[in-house]
Design an enzyme around this catalytic site. Structure first.
Site, PDB file in Angstrom:
ATOM      1  N   HIS A 255     -40.157 -13.923 -94.859  1.00  0.00           N
ATOM      2  CA  HIS A 255     -39.728 -12.784 -94.348  1.00  0.00           C
ATOM      3  C   HIS A 255     -38.299 -12.432 -94.676  1.00  0.00           C
ATOM      4  O   HIS A 255     -37.442 -13.409 -94.638  1.00  0.00           O
ATOM      5  CB  HIS A 255     -39.984 -12.778 -92.795  1.00  0.00           C
ATOM      6  CG  HIS A 255     -39.622 -11.530 -92.050  1.00  0.00           C
ATOM      7  ND1 HIS A 255     -38.540 -11.018 -91.653  1.00  0.00           N
ATOM      8  CD2 HIS A 255     -40.642 -10.652 -91.730  1.00  0.00           C
ATOM      9  CE1 HIS A 255     -38.785 -10.056 -90.973  1.00  0.00           C
ATOM     10  NE2 HIS A 255     -40.036  -9.597 -90.947  1.00  0.00           N
TER      11      HIS A 255
ATOM     12  N   ASP B  94     -38.575 -21.277 -89.777  1.00  0.00           N
ATOM     13  CA  ASP B  94     -39.147 -19.823 -89.131  1.00  0.00           C
ATOM     14  C   ASP B  94     -40.465 -20.139 -88.396  1.00  0.00           C
ATOM     15  O   ASP B  94     -41.320 -20.060 -89.173  1.00  0.00           O
ATOM     16  CB  ASP B  94     -38.769 -19.005 -90.058  1.00  0.00           C
ATOM     17  CG  ASP B  94     -39.494 -17.558 -89.758  1.00  0.00           C
ATOM     18  OD1 ASP B  94     -39.807 -17.519 -88.535  1.00  0.00           O
ATOM     19  OD2 ASP B  94     -39.556 -16.581 -90.254  1.00  0.00           O
TER      20      ASP B  94
ATOM     21  N   GLN C  59     -44.215 -16.890 -86.564  1.00  0.00           N
ATOM     22  CA  GLN C  59     -45.636 -16.419 -86.865  1.00  0.00           C
ATOM     23  C   GLN C  59     -46.601 -17.568 -86.272  1.00  0.00           C
ATOM     24  O   GLN C  59     -47.714 -17.239 -86.061  1.00  0.00           O
ATOM     25  CB  GLN C  59     -46.256 -16.184 -88.186  1.00  0.00           C
ATOM     26  CG  GLN C  59     -45.622 -14.864 -88.649  1.00  0.00           C
ATOM     27  CD  GLN C  59     -45.818 -13.580 -88.201  1.00  0.00           C
ATOM     28  OE1 GLN C  59     -46.809 -13.669 -87.457  1.00  0.00           O
ATOM     29  NE2 GLN C  59     -44.899 -12.818 -87.987  1.00  0.00           N
TER      30      GLN C  59
ATOM     31  N   LYS D 252     -43.563 -12.415 -80.250  1.00  0.00           N
ATOM     32  CA  LYS D 252     -44.481 -12.863 -80.916  1.00  0.00           C
ATOM     33  C   LYS D 252     -45.658 -13.753 -80.213  1.00  0.00           C
ATOM     34  O   LYS D 252     -46.693 -14.237 -80.712  1.00  0.00           O
ATOM     35  CB  LYS D 252     -44.115 -13.820 -82.047  1.00  0.00           C
ATOM     36  CG  LYS D 252     -43.079 -13.040 -82.904  1.00  0.00           C
ATOM     37  CD  LYS D 252     -43.881 -11.981 -83.793  1.00  0.00           C
ATOM     38  CE  LYS D 252     -42.959 -11.546 -84.843  1.00  0.00           C
ATOM     39  NZ  LYS D 252     -43.357 -10.616 -85.779  1.00  0.00           N
TER      40      LYS D 252
ATOM     41  N   CYS E 283     -41.957  -6.517 -94.602  1.00  0.00           N
ATOM     42  CA  CYS E 283     -40.817  -7.241 -94.810  1.00  0.00           C
ATOM     43  C   CYS E 283     -40.631  -8.481 -95.460  1.00  0.00           C
ATOM     44  O   CYS E 283     -39.947  -9.327 -95.252  1.00  0.00           O
ATOM     45  CB  CYS E 283     -40.070  -7.414 -93.266  1.00  0.00           C
ATOM     46  SG  CYS E 283     -40.103  -5.926 -92.133  1.00  0.00           S
TER      47      CYS E 283
END
Length: 399
Positions: free
Chosen positions: A114, A192, A195, A218, A356
């Protein structure tokens, strides 16, 4: 069904019963407990860590930090730094470790990141004249361990990658990859996990990275709140991104003594309402059987994959065995934006475009994709309604 009980806690479905929401990878819907907690705070007075009379808010604020530490098995609550989200957290690390990089040092990321986990490292490499190494992915959408090993060296200062792709929904084998990095390089590792947090209680000690970033919105929490989770020794090496109130022990005309972690990295007045609200969400989530919820979600994802895969001219990006809660697809001969427009008219909320992640879309040779992403409040009827609308859109646009 447990997902129907879960669904009953979200006012969106009462206010907009005609809509099908399939865009949880962008942001999850908000439960009543968050709305009520946020409202309660704004009906109160004061800030946090300022006065005696706002002690209750300060307790609730710090309790949320404890709940984050517990959920992700963080070694110490002091290793949880509040941020405004994943983007802020990654920028905090990228800027905070700049003083540790020298010319010709190396930064390793993947083509599938991302923008929030791509651009900060690109810009850091430019500022320090370091080398940015961008790894391709294998046919399964994962990092090839042999290729990663080949790219590691004594000059590698940081390796940053996603736990789950926001484009394809494929999970990286982070546990094995971190072990490999530790074996062949002294590099720091940042993951990261934006998600992943909705559907996976990530065990940060089991994975063994140095830094983790996520956003509360999220995982049923508010926007404008997130966290940087880090190894204490590595967090101590980070220089603050923002200077100001509440991040210092003392200051004079020529001297600044920083506060202890995590407060040295939390200058200014935070999103108090959001953090307290997020704490209430985490408490609420602790009351659910996530084994059962995740099994229901997997069953639903398998059903959605099967129905999509049956449609002519629909191509799914990502193999079923590696997907989590997201399916990204294209329809041959029809632009993704045209389908998305018709789906919106038929009250189906999904995502279209580059997500993105422009470098990854170029790597996949796609101008854009359509993406559905599920959460624990979705049900089979949502998929059936979505498929019916998609067939209608395809039939209309192919003429």
């Amino acid at each position: 069904m447990i997902n129907q009980q879960f669904r009953a806690n979200f006012p969106f479905f009462e206010r907009s019963p005609e809509w099908v929401y399939l865009d949880s990878a962008a942001t999850t819907l908000k439960p009543k407990v968050l709305i009520e907690a946020t409202n309660d705070f704004y009906c109160s007075a004061g800030s946090v860590h300022r006065s005696q009379y706002d002690f209750a808010q300060t307790q609730a604020y710090e309790k949320a930090r404890d709940l984050v530490a517990k959920r992700f098995n963080v070694a110490s609550r002091e290793n949880v730094v509040w941020t405004s989200g994943t983007t802020h957290a990654i920028n905090l690390v990228a800027n905070g470790i700049e003083h540790l990089l020298q010319e010709d040092d190396e930064i390793v990321i993947t083509v599938a990141e991302h923008h929030a986990n791509f651009i900060p490292w690109q810009q850091l490499a430019e500022r320090r004249q370091a080398k940015l190494i961008v790894l391709p992915l294998d046919e399964n959408g994962q990092i090839d361990p042999a290729l990663l090993r080949d790219r590691l060296s004594d000059r590698t200062k940081i390796v940053a990658f996603h736990l789950i792709s926001n484009v394809t929904g494929v999970r990286q084998p982070a546990e094995a990859l971190v072990k490999l990095i530790r074996q062949y390089s002294p590099a720091m590792v940042l993951i990261d996990m934006a998600q992943a947090v909705c559907c996976e209680a990530v065990d940060v000690q089991q994975i063994g990275a140095d830094f983790y970033a996520f956003s509360a919105h999220k995982m049923y929490g508010p926007t404008g709140v997130g966290a940087l989770i880090g190894n204490e020794a590595k967090l101590a090496e980070i220089r603050p991104l923002v200077y100001g109130g509440k991040m210092l022990k003392s200051v004079s005309e020529r001297h600044l003594e920083l506060a202890e972690l995590p407060y040295r990295l939390e200058a200014g007045t935070p999103n108090i309402a959001g953090i307290i609200g997020f704490g209430k969400v985490l408490e609420w989530l602790n009351g659910w059987d996530f084994v059962a919820l995740n099994q229901s979600l997997k069953t639903l994802l398998d059903y959605a994959y099967k129905r999509l895969d049956f449609l002519e001219n629909v191509r799914i990006l990502g193999r079923k065995a590696y997907l989590t809660s997201t399916i990204s697809f294209v329809v041959d001969g029809i632009h993704h934006a045209d389908i998305a427009a018709i789906m919106a008219e038929r009250q189906i909320a999904l995502r279209s475009g580059e997500h993105c992640a422009k470098p990854y879309l170029r790597y996949l040779s796609q101008a854009g994709t359509l993406r559905i992403s599920l959460a624990h409040y979705n049900q089979q009827q949502d998929i059936d309604t979505f498929i019916e609308a998609l067939i209608f859109a395809i039939d209309l646009l192919k003429e």
